[in-house]
Design a protein around this motif. Structure first.
Motif, short mmCIF file in Angstrom:
data_model
loop_
_atom_site.label_atom_id
_atom_site.label_comp_id
_atom_site.label_asym_id
_atom_site.label_seq_id
_atom_site.Cartn_x
_atom_site.Cartn_y
_atom_site.Cartn_z
N PHE A 1 0.84 -1.20 0.00
CA PHE A 1 0.00 0.00 0.00
C PHE A 1 0.87 1.25 0.00
O PHE A 1 0.61 2.21 -0.74
CB PHE A 1 -0.93 0.01 1.22
CG PHE A 1 -1.87 1.17 1.24
CD1 PHE A 1 -3.17 1.05 0.77
CD2 PHE A 1 -1.47 2.42 1.72
CE1 PHE A 1 -4.04 2.13 0.77
CE2 PHE A 1 -2.32 3.51 1.73
CZ PHE A 1 -3.61 3.36 1.25
N ILE A 2 1.90 1.27 0.85
CA ILE A 2 2.78 2.43 0.93
C ILE A 2 3.44 2.68 -0.42
O ILE A 2 3.54 3.82 -0.89
CB ILE A 2 3.82 2.24 2.03
CG1 ILE A 2 3.12 2.13 3.40
CG2 ILE A 2 4.82 3.39 2.05
CD1 ILE A 2 4.04 1.75 4.54
N ALA A 3 3.90 1.62 -1.06
CA ALA A 3 4.53 1.76 -2.38
C ALA A 3 3.54 2.31 -3.40
O ALA A 3 3.88 3.16 -4.23
CB ALA A 3 5.09 0.42 -2.84
N ALA A 4 2.31 1.81 -3.35
CA ALA A 4 1.28 2.29 -4.29
C ALA A 4 0.90 3.74 -4.00
O ALA A 4 0.65 4.52 -4.93
CB ALA A 4 0.05 1.39 -4.21
N HIS B 1 7.03 14.24 1.82
CA HIS B 1 7.93 13.44 2.65
C HIS B 1 7.12 12.28 3.22
O HIS B 1 6.15 12.49 3.96
CB HIS B 1 8.49 14.31 3.78
CG HIS B 1 9.51 13.63 4.63
ND1 HIS B 1 10.86 13.66 4.34
CD2 HIS B 1 9.39 12.92 5.78
CE1 HIS B 1 11.53 13.00 5.27
NE2 HIS B 1 10.65 12.54 6.16
N LEU B 2 7.50 11.06 2.89
CA LEU B 2 6.81 9.88 3.43
C LEU B 2 7.69 9.22 4.48
O LEU B 2 8.85 8.90 4.23
CB LEU B 2 6.49 8.87 2.32
CG LEU B 2 5.49 9.29 1.25
CD1 LEU B 2 5.10 8.08 0.40
CD2 LEU B 2 4.26 9.95 1.85
N ALA B 3 7.12 9.01 5.65
CA ALA B 3 7.83 8.35 6.75
C ALA B 3 7.04 7.12 7.19
O ALA B 3 5.82 7.05 7.04
CB ALA B 3 8.01 9.30 7.93
N GLU C 1 12.87 2.30 -1.46
CA GLU C 1 13.03 3.36 -2.45
C GLU C 1 11.89 4.37 -2.46
O GLU C 1 11.96 5.37 -3.18
CB GLU C 1 13.19 2.75 -3.84
CG GLU C 1 14.46 1.92 -4.01
CD GLU C 1 14.64 1.43 -5.43
OE1 GLU C 1 13.81 1.76 -6.28
OE2 GLU C 1 15.63 0.71 -5.68
N VAL C 2 10.85 4.14 -1.63
CA VAL C 2 9.72 5.07 -1.64
C VAL C 2 9.58 5.85 -0.35
O VAL C 2 8.98 6.93 -0.33
CB VAL C 2 8.39 4.34 -1.96
CG1 VAL C 2 8.48 3.65 -3.30
CG2 VAL C 2 8.01 3.37 -0.87
#
Length: 211
Positions: free
Chosen positions: A91-94, A104-106, A123-124
């Motif tokens: 889900f996070i990758a999508a 900024h994704l943490a 990588e995401v």
């Protein structure tokens, strides 16, 4: 078929606690650990699952993009927490594909997940906020109910794959489980792995009886 996320909370306008800038914390259901002082027992208690909302990456994006200007102005974005956020690595990758590189994704994680889960987000994700509990295997097993092996394996993967500035290691003082000496030795081991951004803090206890 699109992946979905069982979301139990979306908290906006957070500062300093969940990554840089203004952040929106997305709490997802599910956790492999049963920490004795868990601050979010509803994140793994099956009786609370009915209170979660299942969201697609697009639906979450539509919900959180109201704060796009705050994110861009402060270098902030979305932090995935839980529970264990990396149980939902696909889900996070999508979600990154939809929101693009501007936010900024943490991820807040215990790293107690299969290595392939971590590898899907290397990588995401821009930042990893890791609560390791304690590096002593006995303390860890006693407190979480699980073996520590996956955590050590994933720490090695992180050390080799991302920069030190992308990882914050949090080490709690856990009453009745670890001591100052345990914390000191945990810090030593973490630094030997190459991590320098560390935080030692006192656990906020939740004495609610676990089921």
């Amino acid at each position: 078929m699109s992946v979905t996320l069982p979301v139990f909370a979306i908290e906006r306008h957070r500062l300093t606690t969940d990554g840089q800038g203004v952040t929106t914390l997305v709490g997802a259901y599910g956790c492999p650990l049963r920490c004795r002082y868990c601050i979010n027992p509803h994140a793994w208690d099956p009786s609370t699952l009915k209170g979660c909302r299942s969201m697609t990456p697009q639906q979450l994006y539509e919900r959180v993009r109201v704060d796009d200007l705050y994110f861009l102005a402060t270098g902030g974005g979305v932090t995935f927490g839980g529970g264990e956020s990396l149980l939902h690595a696909p889900f996070i990758a999508a979600f990154r594909q939809i929101c693009g590189p501007k936010w900024h994704l943490a991820v807040e994680t215990s790293l107690h997940v299969p290595a392939e889960n971590l590898e899907q987000v290397l990588e995401v994700a821009d930042e990893f906020i890791v609560d390791i509990k304690d590096m002593d295997e006995g303390v860890y097993a006693s407190y979480t109910g699980q073996p520590q092996g996956p955590v050590r394996d994933n720490l090695r993967i992180l050390a080799a794959a991302v920069t030190d500035r992308q990882v914050q290691i949090r080490i709690p003082r856990i009453p009745s489980y670890n001591t100052d000496d345990h914390v000191r030795r945990s810090l030593e081991q973490i630094r030997e792995m190459g991590f320098t951004q560390t935080e030692v803090f006192d656990y906020i206890l939740n004495k609610k009886k676990l089921k």
